[in-house]
Design a protein around this motif. Structure first.
Motif, PDB file in Angstrom:
ATOM      1  N   SER A 181       0.861  -1.198   0.039  1.00  0.00           N
ATOM      2  CA  SER A 181       0.183   0.126   0.043  1.00  0.00           C
ATOM      3  C   SER A 181       0.951   1.350   0.043  1.00  0.00           C
ATOM      4  CB  SER A 181      -0.931   0.105   1.226  1.00  0.00           C
ATOM      5  OG  SER A 181      -0.116   0.287   2.363  1.00  0.00           O
ATOM      6  N   GLU A 182       0.496   2.467  -0.551  1.00  0.00           N
ATOM      7  CA  GLU A 182       1.392   3.521  -0.478  1.00  0.00           C
ATOM      8  C   GLU A 182       1.420   3.994   0.869  1.00  0.00           C
ATOM      9  OE1 GLU A 182       1.493   8.043  -0.604  1.00  0.00           O
ATOM     10  OE2 GLU A 182       0.143   6.858   0.306  1.00  0.00           O
ATOM     11  N   PRO A 183       0.526   4.244   1.646  1.00  0.00           N
ATOM     12  CA  PRO A 183       0.730   4.678   3.002  1.00  0.00           C
ATOM     13  C   PRO A 183       2.084   4.030   3.753  1.00  0.00           C
ATOM     14  CG  PRO A 183      -1.494   4.606   2.698  1.00  0.00           C
ATOM     15  CD  PRO A 183      -1.014   3.925   1.543  1.00  0.00           C
ATOM     16  N   GLN A 184       1.994   2.606   3.433  1.00  0.00           N
ATOM     17  CA  GLN A 184       3.043   1.614   4.005  1.00  0.00           C
ATOM     18  C   GLN A 184       4.330   1.601   3.432  1.00  0.00           C
ATOM     19  OE1 GLN A 184       2.284  -2.591   3.473  1.00  0.00           O
ATOM     20  NE2 GLN A 184       4.144  -3.102   4.788  1.00  0.00           N
ATOM     21  N   LEU A 185       4.348   1.697   2.053  1.00  0.00           N
ATOM     22  CA  LEU A 185       5.701   2.266   1.490  1.00  0.00           C
ATOM     23  C   LEU A 185       6.158   3.526   1.796  1.00  0.00           C
ATOM     24  CD1 LEU A 185       7.753   0.918  -0.399  1.00  0.00           C
ATOM     25  CD2 LEU A 185       6.450   1.611  -2.321  1.00  0.00           C
ATOM     26  N   ARG A 186       5.419   4.459   2.018  1.00  0.00           N
ATOM     27  CA  ARG A 186       5.583   5.798   2.274  1.00  0.00           C
ATOM     28  C   ARG A 186       6.340   6.056   3.509  1.00  0.00           C
ATOM     29  NH1 ARG A 186       4.627  11.100   0.374  1.00  0.00           N
ATOM     30  NH2 ARG A 186       2.992  10.166  -1.031  1.00  0.00           N
ATOM     31  N   LEU A 187       5.701   5.463   4.582  1.00  0.00           N
ATOM     32  CA  LEU A 187       6.236   5.305   5.864  1.00  0.00           C
ATOM     33  C   LEU A 187       7.763   4.727   5.824  1.00  0.00           C
ATOM     34  CD1 LEU A 187       5.915   6.256   8.780  1.00  0.00           C
ATOM     35  CD2 LEU A 187       4.793   3.865   9.169  1.00  0.00           C
ATOM     36  N   PHE A 188       7.733   3.437   5.420  1.00  0.00           N
ATOM     37  CA  PHE A 188       9.256   2.771   5.467  1.00  0.00           C
ATOM     38  C   PHE A 188      10.129   3.882   4.729  1.00  0.00           C
ATOM     39  CE2 PHE A 188      11.904   0.210   3.049  1.00  0.00           C
ATOM     40  CZ  PHE A 188      12.570  -0.748   3.825  1.00  0.00           C
ATOM     41  N   THR A 189       9.722   4.422   3.549  1.00  0.00           N
ATOM     42  CA  THR A 189      10.941   5.066   2.801  1.00  0.00           C
ATOM     43  C   THR A 189      11.153   6.497   3.855  1.00  0.00           C
ATOM     44  OG1 THR A 189       9.831   4.487   0.708  1.00  0.00           O
ATOM     45  CG2 THR A 189      11.286   6.425   0.766  1.00  0.00           C
ATOM     46  N   GLN A 190      10.304   7.036   4.354  1.00  0.00           N
ATOM     47  CA  GLN A 190      10.455   8.094   5.247  1.00  0.00           C
ATOM     48  C   GLN A 190      11.227   7.648   6.436  1.00  0.00           C
ATOM     49  OE1 GLN A 190       7.067  10.659   6.036  1.00  0.00           O
ATOM     50  NE2 GLN A 190       8.053  11.449   7.850  1.00  0.00           N
ATOM     51  N   ASN A 191      11.124   6.797   7.029  1.00  0.00           N
ATOM     52  CA  ASN A 191      12.105   6.038   8.173  1.00  0.00           C
ATOM     53  C   ASN A 191      13.347   5.696   7.765  1.00  0.00           C
ATOM     54  OD1 ASN A 191       9.845   6.476   9.938  1.00  0.00           O
ATOM     55  ND2 ASN A 191       9.223   4.111   9.739  1.00  0.00           N
ATOM     56  N   ILE A 192      13.538   5.288   6.528  1.00  0.00           N
ATOM     57  CA  ILE A 192      15.137   5.088   6.008  1.00  0.00           C
ATOM     58  C   ILE A 192      15.586   6.481   5.753  1.00  0.00           C
ATOM     59  CG2 ILE A 192      16.437   4.653   3.893  1.00  0.00           C
ATOM     60  CD1 ILE A 192      15.290   2.003   5.247  1.00  0.00           C
ATOM     61  N   PHE A 193      15.223   7.685   5.355  1.00  0.00           N
ATOM     62  CA  PHE A 193      15.752   8.894   5.277  1.00  0.00           C
ATOM     63  C   PHE A 193      15.911   9.519   6.875  1.00  0.00           C
ATOM     64  CE2 PHE A 193      13.936   8.886   1.035  1.00  0.00           C
ATOM     65  CZ  PHE A 193      15.138   8.775   0.477  1.00  0.00           C
ATOM     66  N   LEU A 194      15.241   9.154   7.651  1.00  0.00           N
ATOM     67  CA  LEU A 194      15.189   9.737   9.054  1.00  0.00           C
ATOM     68  C   LEU A 194      16.363   8.965   9.626  1.00  0.00           C
ATOM     69  CD1 LEU A 194      11.487   9.662  10.487  1.00  0.00           C
ATOM     70  CD2 LEU A 194      13.144  11.533   9.879  1.00  0.00           C
ATOM     71  N   ALA A 195      16.371   7.650   9.589  1.00  0.00           N
ATOM     72  CA  ALA A 195      17.937   6.594   9.814  1.00  0.00           C
ATOM     73  C   ALA A 195      18.840   7.290   9.290  1.00  0.00           C
ATOM     74  CB  ALA A 195      17.563   5.200   9.677  1.00  0.00           C
ATOM     75  N   MET A 196      19.007   7.855   8.046  1.00  0.00           N
ATOM     76  CA  MET A 196      20.205   8.500   7.561  1.00  0.00           C
ATOM     77  C   MET A 196      20.492   9.713   8.252  1.00  0.00           C
ATOM     78  SD  MET A 196      19.566   7.998   3.368  1.00  0.00           S
ATOM     79  CE  MET A 196      20.959   9.526   3.110  1.00  0.00           C
ATOM     80  N   GLY A 197      19.635  10.233   9.168  1.00  0.00           N
ATOM     81  CA  GLY A 197      20.008  11.544   9.819  1.00  0.00           C
ATOM     82  C   GLY A 197      19.298  12.955   9.029  1.00  0.00           C
ATOM     83  N   CYS A 198      18.287  12.436   8.085  1.00  0.00           N
ATOM     84  CA  CYS A 198      17.657  13.703   7.483  1.00  0.00           C
ATOM     85  C   CYS A 198      16.533  14.095   8.637  1.00  0.00           C
ATOM     86  CB  CYS A 198      16.912  13.300   6.464  1.00  0.00           C
ATOM     87  SG  CYS A 198      17.953  12.684   4.992  1.00  0.00           S
ATOM     88  N   SER A 199      16.255  15.481   8.561  1.00  0.00           N
ATOM     89  CA  SER A 199      15.308  15.887   9.229  1.00  0.00           C
ATOM     90  C   SER A 199      13.841  15.380   8.854  1.00  0.00           C
ATOM     91  CB  SER A 199      15.313  17.500   9.200  1.00  0.00           C
ATOM     92  OG  SER A 199      14.718  17.924   7.781  1.00  0.00           O
ATOM     93  N   GLU A 200      13.009  15.547   9.747  1.00  0.00           N
ATOM     94  CA  GLU A 200      11.509  15.084   9.296  1.00  0.00           C
ATOM     95  C   GLU A 200      11.086  15.713   8.033  1.00  0.00           C
ATOM     96  OE1 GLU A 200       8.721  15.244  12.459  1.00  0.00           O
ATOM     97  OE2 GLU A 200       9.881  14.093  13.893  1.00  0.00           O
TER      98      GLU A 200
END
Length: 359
Positions: A4-23
């Motif tokens: 689902s789009e929401p599931q993939l979006r949250l996963f992708t956002q969390n990857i970038f957060l784990a890289m150290g990106c701002s919210e």
């Protein structure tokens, strides 16, 4: 499998957060990637995440960049992206172009010291939302041989033009200037499929359908594939993108654009900084009333849609139409991921200390 789009979006956002990106940056970067997957351009969506992580691990991507204007006139600007995510830098640059266009009729922005910026259409559509014509292009690491050459000197160098319409969706011409995007080779590799003739040549310059030939020293071909089929035109378009994105901004250009893929080595002391982009916005009402233009765009679309075709079962496709159909379908039914990409994303989650996308 479908995600689902929401599931993939949250996963992708969390990857970038784990890289150290701002919210804010993580959310924007995820939005750009998800737009690609939603629109059926799977080669530029979440399949790219592992590549971003590789660059981040090599300190080629700065997760907290100081994106700034380093040169400016009333209608133009050059932006230094501080080695940040192109997914974040390009929307910043397009907004600068839009803001200038609001005041002066048009805005043109070149970008240096950036990275891969996703699909060009995302950025061009930002202008369309303001009743403007949007332009977006970027150079890329050298994988394409010029006509008559076996040497990789240009990237796939996509360009996009987006035009607002009235009752119809915007017309979006978004394309690589090579015969195929490198991401399509990656998809073929993961799917275990051959690629069409005319996409790639081997190390000796011979045509091949092996998607692994690029890693073995081959090269992608310009749009047109060979001289007899107009590859010099694809070469010219690619050169235009490279000059506007790289030479004009002070970014890397030609064979000196830094690599996105791991099998290429960076040159020593290359000219320019990072990957370059070029973005622009033009107010439609700088030429005629926007409503009149959009009304005529509707007529243009209707006329081309009603064109007689050789095959009665096949209709003329307006640029951007297949992507919109894919987006409507995938928003409702989910985004398909090939097994190799899903496996790659799960391994990436483990590496970054996150919950896997699929169990």
């Amino acid at each position: 499998m479908l995600i689902s789009e929401p599931q993939l979006r949250l996963f992708t956002q969390n990857i970038f957060l784990a890289m150290g990106c701002s919210e804010v940056h993580a959310s924007l970067a995820a939005d750009v990637l998800l737009k690609s997957d939603l629109r059926g351009i799977d080669s530029h969506g979440v399949a790219r995440l592992s590549g971003y992580i590789r660059l981040w691990e090599k300190q080629r991507i700065n997760p907290t960049p100081n994106i700034r204007i380093i040169h400016e006139t009333a209608t133009t600007a050059t932006i230094d992206g501080d080695a940040g995510l192109g997914l974040v830098i390009a929307p910043f640059a397009m907004q600068v172009a839009i803001d200038k266009a609001k005041v002066y009729g048009s805005g043109w922005v070149s970008v240096r010291n950036s990275n891969h910026f996703g699909i060009a259409g995302y950025h061009a559509l930002m202008a369309v939302e303001q009743d403007m014509i949007g332009f977006a292009m970027t150079n890329a690491s050298p994988l394409v041989a010029p006509t008559f050459s076996g040497e990789r000197l240009l990237g796939t160098n996509p360009m996009c033009y987006a035009f607002p319409a009235g009752k119809y969706p915007p017309v979006i011409v978004d394309m690589a200037t090579s015969a195929a995007a490198n991401g399509k080779l990656e998809i073929a590799q993961r799917s275990g499929k051959q690629v069409p003739e005319g996409w790639i040549q081997d190390q000796q310059g011979n045509p091949t359908t092996d998607p692994h030939a690029l890693k073995a020293g081959g090269a992608l071909l310009p749009l047109g594939s060979d001289r007899e089929h107009g590859s010099h035109k694809g070469f010219g378009l690619s050169a235009t993108v490279d000059i506007l994105s790289g030479v004009l901004s002070g970014a890397g250009f030609g064979p000196w654009v830094p690599p996105f893929v791991s099998f290429l080595e960076s040159p020593v002391n290359p000219p320019g900084q990072g990957i370059g982009h070029f973005l622009g916005a033009m107010r439609v009402d700088g030429f005629r009333p926007a409503d009149a233009f959009k009304s005529d765009m509707d007529i243009w679309i209707e006329r081309f849609k009603s064109a007689s075709t050789i095959d009665p079962n096949q209709k003329v496709i307006i640029p951007g139409e297949p992507e919109l159909e894919a987006e409507l379908d995938r928003m409702q039914n989910g985004i398909p991921l090939v097994d190799a990409v899903a496996k790659d994303l799960n391994e990436l989650a483990v590496k970054m200390g996150l919950k896997p996308l699929t169990e």
